[in-house]
Design a protein around this motif. Structure first.
Motif, PDB file in Angstrom:
ATOM      1  N   LYS A   1       0.753  -1.160   0.087  1.00  5.40           N
ATOM      2  CA  LYS A   1       0.079  -0.077   0.062  1.00  5.40           C
ATOM      3  C   LYS A   1       0.780   1.247   0.019  1.00  5.40           C
TER       4      LYS A   1
ATOM      5  N   HIS B   1      12.790  10.268  -4.796  1.00  6.04           N
ATOM      6  CA  HIS B   1      13.223  11.458  -5.414  1.00  6.04           C
ATOM      7  C   HIS B   1      12.213  12.517  -5.543  1.00  6.04           C
TER       8      HIS B   1
ATOM      9  N   VAL C   1       5.778  12.439   2.876  1.00 12.34           N
ATOM     10  CA  VAL C   1       4.692  13.290   2.442  1.00 12.34           C
ATOM     11  C   VAL C   1       5.190  14.714   3.241  1.00 12.34           C
ATOM     12  N   ALA C   2       5.015  14.764   4.437  1.00 16.41           N
ATOM     13  CA  ALA C   2       5.618  15.944   5.368  1.00 16.41           C
ATOM     14  C   ALA C   2       6.609  16.547   4.977  1.00 16.41           C
TER      15      ALA C   2
ATOM     16  N   HIS D   1      12.369   5.774   0.778  1.00 21.17           N
ATOM     17  CA  HIS D   1      12.985   6.629  -0.246  1.00 21.17           C
ATOM     18  C   HIS D   1      12.322   7.099  -1.417  1.00 21.17           C
TER      19      HIS D   1
ATOM     20  N   TRP E   1      10.842   5.621  -9.326  1.00 26.13           N
ATOM     21  CA  TRP E   1      12.033   6.221  -8.482  1.00 26.13           C
ATOM     22  C   TRP E   1      11.909   6.380  -6.843  1.00 26.13           C
ATOM     23  N   GLY E   2      11.182   5.260  -6.315  1.00 23.23           N
ATOM     24  CA  GLY E   2      11.340   5.237  -4.900  1.00 23.23           C
ATOM     25  C   GLY E   2      10.875   3.806  -4.273  1.00 23.23           C
ATOM     26  N   ASN E   3      11.006   3.785  -3.192  1.00 23.51           N
ATOM     27  CA  ASN E   3      10.741   2.206  -2.477  1.00 23.51           C
ATOM     28  C   ASN E   3      10.371   2.453  -0.947  1.00 23.51           C
TER      29      ASN E   3
ATOM     30  N   ALA F   1       6.384  18.569   1.803  1.00 28.81           N
ATOM     31  CA  ALA F   1       5.471  19.630   1.962  1.00 28.81           C
ATOM     32  C   ALA F   1       6.425  20.769   2.528  1.00 28.81           C
TER      33      ALA F   1
ATOM     34  N   LEU G   1      14.158   8.726  15.522  1.00 29.58           N
ATOM     35  CA  LEU G   1      12.594   8.687  15.624  1.00 29.58           C
ATOM     36  C   LEU G   1      12.296  10.036  16.105  1.00 29.58           C
TER      37      LEU G   1
ATOM     38  N   ASP H   1       5.264  19.463  13.707  1.00 31.68           N
ATOM     39  CA  ASP H   1       4.348  18.354  13.988  1.00 31.68           C
ATOM     40  C   ASP H   1       4.920  16.888  13.639  1.00 31.68           C
ATOM     41  N   HIS H   2       5.860  17.006  12.669  1.00 29.58           N
ATOM     42  CA  HIS H   2       6.680  15.568  12.221  1.00 29.58           C
ATOM     43  C   HIS H   2       8.167  15.574  12.613  1.00 29.58           C
TER      44      HIS H   2
ATOM     45  N   TYR I   1       6.160   6.602   5.212  1.00 31.63           N
ATOM     46  CA  TYR I   1       5.307   7.299   4.021  1.00 31.63           C
ATOM     47  C   TYR I   1       4.942   8.448   4.564  1.00 31.63           C
ATOM     48  N   LYS I   2       4.286   8.574   5.366  1.00 29.14           N
ATOM     49  CA  LYS I   2       3.538   9.838   5.912  1.00 29.14           C
ATOM     50  C   LYS I   2       4.826  11.177   6.068  1.00 29.14           C
TER      51      LYS I   2
ATOM     52  N   LYS J   1      10.178  -3.509  -1.614  1.00 30.24           N
ATOM     53  CA  LYS J   1       9.914  -3.495  -2.982  1.00 30.24           C
ATOM     54  C   LYS J   1      10.998  -4.210  -3.870  1.00 30.24           C
TER      55      LYS J   1
END
Lengths: 229, 229, 229, 229
Positions: free
Chosen positions: C11, C96, C187-188, C94, C26-28, C191, C160, C119-120, C183-184, C42
């Motif tokens: 997912k 790009h 995303v952070a 990982h 380009w990612g895993n 952004a 962490l 927040d992250h 993954y999150k 992957k």
């Protein structure tokens, strides 16, 4: 004939949204029927996804509503002024597409920087001056058309050769022989504006060390390639 | 074999649109059949979403139409010139993708600034000079291919090691052993151009006060975390 | 348990593409099973849209393939090095992604400029030095993990608390307690990098003349509002 | 009535994601029922795509949970403070939309640079000062509402005339007479912020040589047009 024009106006209005040229209801497309001279335009404030042929408004060139149960776009007077002054126009598109509008806000014309532009506009897309206080008070939307027309006439620009204008502090209008052509010119204007706004702002871009360039290229393309992320 | 080539050319042309590399019909992909040497290319002015295998045009390397009921892309002469000069090419992609084209408009080559680039191009992607007036008048599309080839030959660049060129005032061409590889190189070129155009233009980024950093991190990750927007 | 881990890894890998964090392949993403210590990653070079649970590769922490008919991602040695050095990690991503990678290419760490970051990440996301020639030649992917770990250990950063690293001339790695958390964090990071790259580069933004502000606000919101594009 | 309010709150929350205003779960919309004064708000940490009417939380204006099996958004105290101070508000939206948040991180208000802005905000969207250490420690979310209200009251800004605020180092809040109106103002704020951040940073844009402009325009639009990519 008007049925076909209406289908095209509906399609072009929906494309404004699906192509990302407009957010919310910030744009409208109209067309002129070449036989009757009637204008078909987007209704006011209707969502693109809900819009149907029966929602479109048909007007005469002097602004009388001929058909339609909804109010025409609040920008109708601008469209009508352009159709009256430039009989060669068959379609007009107005958007607040973000890159073209950035040029408008900064008061910049769009010079031709490459063939993407040259394929659509035969020279710079002009900046049209802002309306003064009296013009805004008196008849804002009609005068918006008037300053575009004055600019093109004063500078002897043929509207089908430069089918677009950038309104200072406002947003772009584009046009063409048909509604779909005016839409395509809106796409082209936004793409060229995007490239103008996204200029390169450093003299020297960073350069990777040669041993890393070597490794990455060879692990993917060399004799012993093993790469696959 | 040609059926498979056609399927790949069709797929790569449709990917141009779905991946966002082109707007309207501003791009085309072709392939060369390694056995017969025949070229399969996008037809002129057909929408990507409507395009079918039967719309593709098959030509010989000297430009004779072998199969197809539509006109080939107006850029066909450029593709043919490249295939004739570089026999190792099996596919060519032309787009006006916006970041690579921004580099073209500014007359900038694309240096290798990182491994995303190094994975696809073994060094800088060159800027190709603009055609002069005579070259434009005489045979524009063929001469577009000619200046690319001259640049690669004069600089002793192997076309499969740097499978891309940025044409001054125009747009990029990419290529590869297959149509799909030329498409992937178009994606990679655009991504690297995007990073080059989006350089960082300030020395100091703003820094949050420590007590706000502390609060936000701890309300989400600390012992008494309660965060959840 | 491994079934659930595999579903999550699948997912998260598919989300890399649908969220726009990666182009092509380009990612895993990988995950570590907390019970057995096995790693699920992957496969190499498989398209995200075609990938299935059965394509994933399961390895032991020392890199032996336990299950799977495909080669693991070529970045596997980096993932393994991180899992071995930081036992608290349960997932690694990982990419790009273009804004984070722009920071990497320019050799810039990412300071905390606001609460989206706070927040992250509990402070700056560090820039990790480029590998030297020997490290690249010897064992490129393993040494990529090693320089990340050395940076965190030398600067006493808990992985962490700052679950991300920007590799000079390369691209970002992020991690977390699970694959989905890594993954999150990707995303952070993207952004926050986007906001860092998109800084404001003018002192004074243009200001609209008051009579146009007045007209536009009032025609939409005033007592006699008539607006509706 | 509350059913209709809930449907609208659900729809507006889902629009946050589909319109690209938020990533992950970084945003929330609430509404106030004009009859009962009850507040309906997004639950904490639920994915937009999974959210259902039954997940929404109903509270009284003093923060008591009236209905709902989930925790309300961690930003609820900010929403409640705004509803209590500004009774004319019927909906509030909070996002971390990237362009508006870039302004927040740089500590910049958003002046009105064009009619896109003037259609929604009657003047500059203000920058709200960061909370000090005591305000953060004491009651962070409530004090976030308090500094917004103080700014509007001290500067005598009517909240429905400027239905948005940019919080220094944090992100934007927008509001309106309804949840949907607050969402639309979030879209408008982000679009205007995008244009502010994407200012033009060069004096002179490049200009294409006239013979190339001529060729490209004429091969597409001239008497002997043959263009079609």
């Amino acid at each position: 004939m008007l049925d076909q024009i209406k289908e095209e106006v509906l399609k072009a209005n929906k494309l404004l949204q699906s192509s990302g040229l407009v957010k919310l209801t910030w744009g409208n497309v109209s067309a002129k029927d070449p036989e009757t001279g009637l204008i078909v335009i987007k209704p006011s404030g209707v969502k693109y996804e809900d819009m149907q042929v029966s929602d479109l408004v048909t007007l005469s060139l002097d602004g009388k509503i001929i058909e339609g149960h909804l109010k025409p776009s609040s920008d109708t007077a601008t469209h009508l002024y352009l159709y009256n002054a430039f009989p060669e126009l068959g379609g007009i598109t107005h958007t607040h597409s973000l890159f073209a509008t950035t040029l408008c806000q900064h008061g910049r014309e769009l010079p031709c920087s490459g063939t993407t532009h040259a394929d659509h506009f035969w020279g710079s897309v002009p900046l049209i001056r802002a309306l003064n206080e009296e013009e805004v008070e008196e008849d804002y939307e009609k005068n918006t058309g008037k300053v575009i027309v004055e600019h093109f006439q004063n500078h002897k620009i043929k509207p089908l050769e430069i089918p677009a204008a950038l309104l200072h502090f406002h947003a772009p209008f584009t046009w063409g022989r048909t509604a779909m052509e005016s839409y395509k010119n809106a796409v082209a204007l936004e793409a060229c504006a995007e490239m103008a706004v996204r200029t390169i702002n450093v003299e020297q871009l960073p350069v990777i060390p040669p041993h890393i360039l070597q490794k990455h290229y060879q692990r993917k393309h060399g004799a012993n390639a093993y790469y696959g992320q």
